[in-house]
Write a protein that holds these residues in place. Structure first.
Motif, mmCIF file in Angstrom:
data_model
loop_
_atom_site.group_PDB
_atom_site.id
_atom_site.type_symbol
_atom_site.label_atom_id
_atom_site.label_comp_id
_atom_site.label_asym_id
_atom_site.label_seq_id
_atom_site.Cartn_x
_atom_site.Cartn_y
_atom_site.Cartn_z
ATOM 1 N N ILE A 15 0.707 -1.181 -0.040
ATOM 2 C CA ILE A 15 0.075 0.012 0.064
ATOM 3 C C ILE A 15 0.900 1.244 0.000
ATOM 4 C CG2 ILE A 15 -1.566 1.384 1.293
ATOM 5 C CD1 ILE A 15 -3.026 -1.429 2.208
ATOM 6 N N LYS A 16 1.869 1.286 0.729
ATOM 7 C CA LYS A 16 2.847 2.397 0.904
ATOM 8 C C LYS A 16 3.485 2.813 -0.350
ATOM 9 C CE LYS A 16 6.493 4.237 3.850
ATOM 10 N NZ LYS A 16 7.165 4.036 5.143
ATOM 11 N N SER A 17 3.905 1.537 -1.063
ATOM 12 C CA SER A 17 4.532 1.982 -2.371
ATOM 13 C C SER A 17 3.565 2.219 -3.444
ATOM 14 C CB SER A 17 5.137 0.638 -2.711
ATOM 15 O OG SER A 17 4.423 -0.587 -3.253
ATOM 16 N N GLY A 18 2.300 1.952 -3.326
ATOM 17 C CA GLY A 18 1.153 2.146 -4.261
ATOM 18 C C GLY A 18 0.978 0.903 -4.966
ATOM 19 N N SER A 19 1.535 -0.012 -4.881
ATOM 20 C CA SER A 19 1.286 -1.182 -5.818
ATOM 21 C C SER A 19 0.002 -1.879 -5.251
ATOM 22 C CB SER A 19 2.431 -2.332 -5.774
ATOM 23 O OG SER A 19 2.657 -2.800 -4.519
ATOM 24 N N LYS A 20 -0.490 -1.730 -4.207
ATOM 25 C CA LYS A 20 -1.714 -2.273 -3.659
ATOM 26 C C LYS A 20 -2.928 -1.404 -3.616
ATOM 27 C CE LYS A 20 -3.397 -4.853 0.355
ATOM 28 N NZ LYS A 20 -4.109 -5.910 -0.048
ATOM 29 N N THR A 21 -3.954 -1.306 -4.515
ATOM 30 C CA THR A 21 -4.828 -0.316 -4.215
ATOM 31 C C THR A 21 -6.275 -0.715 -3.913
ATOM 32 O OG1 THR A 21 -5.475 -0.720 -6.648
ATOM 33 C CG2 THR A 21 -3.829 1.043 -6.212
ATOM 34 N N VAL A 22 -6.062 -2.144 -3.574
ATOM 35 C CA VAL A 22 -7.607 -2.651 -2.897
ATOM 36 C C VAL A 22 -7.254 -3.231 -1.762
ATOM 37 C CG1 VAL A 22 -9.342 -4.343 -3.287
ATOM 38 C CG2 VAL A 22 -8.640 -2.864 -5.138
ATOM 39 N N GLU A 23 -7.769 -3.403 -0.491
ATOM 40 C CA GLU A 23 -7.522 -4.101 0.548
ATOM 41 C C GLU A 23 -8.872 -4.792 0.810
ATOM 42 O OE1 GLU A 23 -6.716 -5.500 4.261
ATOM 43 O OE2 GLU A 23 -5.467 -4.872 2.722
ATOM 44 N N ILE A 24 -8.574 -6.252 1.238
ATOM 45 C CA ILE A 24 -9.776 -7.099 1.325
ATOM 46 C C ILE A 24 -9.990 -7.430 2.935
ATOM 47 C CG2 ILE A 24 -9.202 -8.301 -0.739
ATOM 48 C CD1 ILE A 24 -8.352 -10.649 0.988
ATOM 49 N N ARG A 25 -11.355 -7.333 3.178
ATOM 50 C CA ARG A 25 -11.676 -7.825 4.567
ATOM 51 C C ARG A 25 -13.070 -8.559 4.365
ATOM 52 N NH1 ARG A 25 -8.315 -5.758 8.705
ATOM 53 N NH2 ARG A 25 -6.556 -4.680 7.384
ATOM 54 N N LEU A 26 -13.498 -9.234 5.451
ATOM 55 C CA LEU A 26 -14.820 -9.507 5.706
ATOM 56 C C LEU A 26 -15.720 -8.466 5.641
ATOM 57 C CD1 LEU A 26 -14.143 -12.330 8.445
ATOM 58 C CD2 LEU A 26 -14.513 -12.755 5.986
ATOM 59 N N HIS A 27 -16.876 -8.511 5.470
ATOM 60 C CA HIS A 27 -18.101 -7.647 5.438
ATOM 61 C C HIS A 27 -18.612 -7.753 6.635
ATOM 62 C CE1 HIS A 27 -21.556 -5.430 3.559
ATOM 63 N NE2 HIS A 27 -20.631 -4.345 3.635
ATOM 64 N N ASP A 28 -17.739 -7.628 7.761
ATOM 65 C CA ASP A 28 -18.204 -7.785 9.081
ATOM 66 C C ASP A 28 -19.010 -6.505 9.839
ATOM 67 O OD1 ASP A 28 -16.164 -6.511 9.605
ATOM 68 O OD2 ASP A 28 -15.083 -8.338 10.465
ATOM 69 N N GLU A 29 -19.417 -6.706 10.847
ATOM 70 C CA GLU A 29 -19.885 -5.359 11.439
ATOM 71 C C GLU A 29 -19.135 -4.086 11.559
ATOM 72 O OE1 GLU A 29 -21.424 -6.513 15.240
ATOM 73 O OE2 GLU A 29 -22.980 -8.095 14.670
ATOM 74 N N GLU A 100 -16.155 -16.270 5.738
ATOM 75 C CA GLU A 100 -16.614 -15.818 4.431
ATOM 76 C C GLU A 100 -18.036 -16.112 4.226
ATOM 77 O OE1 GLU A 100 -14.610 -16.672 0.161
ATOM 78 O OE2 GLU A 100 -15.369 -18.262 1.116
ATOM 79 N N SER A 101 -18.563 -17.361 4.572
ATOM 80 C CA SER A 101 -20.085 -17.630 4.356
ATOM 81 C C SER A 101 -20.786 -16.830 5.287
ATOM 82 C CB SER A 101 -20.102 -19.010 4.621
ATOM 83 O OG SER A 101 -21.632 -19.545 4.471
ATOM 84 N N GLU A 102 -20.437 -16.590 6.429
ATOM 85 C CA GLU A 102 -21.185 -15.706 7.372
ATOM 86 C C GLU A 102 -21.376 -14.417 6.965
ATOM 87 O OE1 GLU A 102 -21.340 -14.453 12.115
ATOM 88 O OE2 GLU A 102 -19.898 -15.937 11.490
ATOM 89 N N TRP A 103 -20.255 -13.629 6.598
ATOM 90 C CA TRP A 103 -20.234 -12.143 6.594
ATOM 91 C C TRP A 103 -20.009 -11.814 5.104
ATOM 92 C CZ3 TRP A 103 -21.349 -9.655 10.423
ATOM 93 C CH2 TRP A 103 -21.063 -10.071 11.707
ATOM 94 N N GLU A 104 -19.697 -12.707 4.050
ATOM 95 C CA GLU A 104 -19.364 -12.136 2.781
ATOM 96 C C GLU A 104 -18.172 -11.615 2.802
ATOM 97 O OE1 GLU A 104 -23.092 -10.273 1.228
ATOM 98 O OE2 GLU A 104 -23.660 -12.158 0.440
ATOM 99 N N THR A 105 -17.762 -11.099 1.581
ATOM 100 C CA THR A 105 -16.470 -10.094 1.752
ATOM 101 C C THR A 105 -16.476 -8.895 0.983
ATOM 102 O OG1 THR A 105 -16.030 -10.988 -0.870
ATOM 103 C CG2 THR A 105 -15.408 -12.653 1.028
ATOM 104 N N LEU A 106 -15.328 -8.122 1.431
ATOM 105 C CA LEU A 106 -15.407 -6.474 0.850
ATOM 106 C C LEU A 106 -14.213 -6.442 0.623
ATOM 107 C CD1 LEU A 106 -16.939 -4.014 1.173
ATOM 108 C CD2 LEU A 106 -15.899 -3.513 3.351
ATOM 109 N N ALA A 107 -14.235 -5.685 -0.899
ATOM 110 C CA ALA A 107 -13.075 -5.267 -1.509
ATOM 111 C C ALA A 107 -13.148 -3.586 -1.323
ATOM 112 C CB ALA A 107 -12.738 -5.448 -2.763
ATOM 113 N N ILE A 108 -12.143 -3.006 -0.655
ATOM 114 C CA ILE A 108 -12.053 -1.570 -0.510
ATOM 115 C C ILE A 108 -10.860 -0.894 -1.354
ATOM 116 C CG2 ILE A 108 -11.634 0.032 1.507
ATOM 117 C CD1 ILE A 108 -12.026 -2.051 3.434
ATOM 118 N N ARG A 109 -11.582 -0.507 -2.288
ATOM 119 C CA ARG A 109 -10.593 0.475 -3.278
ATOM 120 C C ARG A 109 -10.016 1.662 -2.543
ATOM 121 N NH1 ARG A 109 -8.767 -0.616 -8.034
ATOM 122 N NH2 ARG A 109 -10.443 -2.064 -8.627
#
Length: 115
Positions: A15-29, A100-109
């Motif tokens: 992220i710091k270098s700019g090569s990662k522009t999408v962070e992934i997480r669970l779509h939790d609370e 993953e099944s409980e929360w689904e997934t989230l891509a954060i650009r």
């Protein structure tokens, strides 16, 4: 709104270098509170002494990580050249299929905010 999340060295550096522009997480609370325009402060594990700040540009929800990886280019995750198997295996080292099944997934650009 400002959110705080932790990252291991490799994704933090990407992220710091700019090569990662999408962070992934669970779509939790906690992640359901994130909105476009919010800021996220990432703390580098293990000591959380180094921090970087990003702005949220887009939120994308997927049923599975595989669906996410079939939609978004691997280079956006800082994983150019990886196989689908490597992407899924690496993700399941952090999150379980049950989560993953409980929360689904989230891509954060994200866009790095220069300090």
């Amino acid at each position: 709104m400002k959110h705080t999340m932790s990252l291991f060295n490799e994704p933090f550096a990407a992220i710091k270098s700019g090569s990662k522009t999408v962070e992934i997480r669970l779509h939790d609370e906690k992640r359901r509170l994130i909105q476009v325009g919010d800021h996220i402060e990432f703390e580098k594990l293990p000591d959380k002494q180094e921090r970087i700040e990003v702005c949220v540009e887009q939120l994308m929800i997927f049923k599975t990580f595989e669906e996410m990886y079939r939609t978004i280019p691997f280079r956006d995750f800082g994983c150019e050249g990886w196989s689908m198997e490597e992407m899924i295996h690496g993700t399941y080292e952090i999150y379980t299929p049950e989560q993953e099944s409980e929360w689904e997934t989230l891509a954060i650009r994200i866009r790095l905010i220069e300090s």
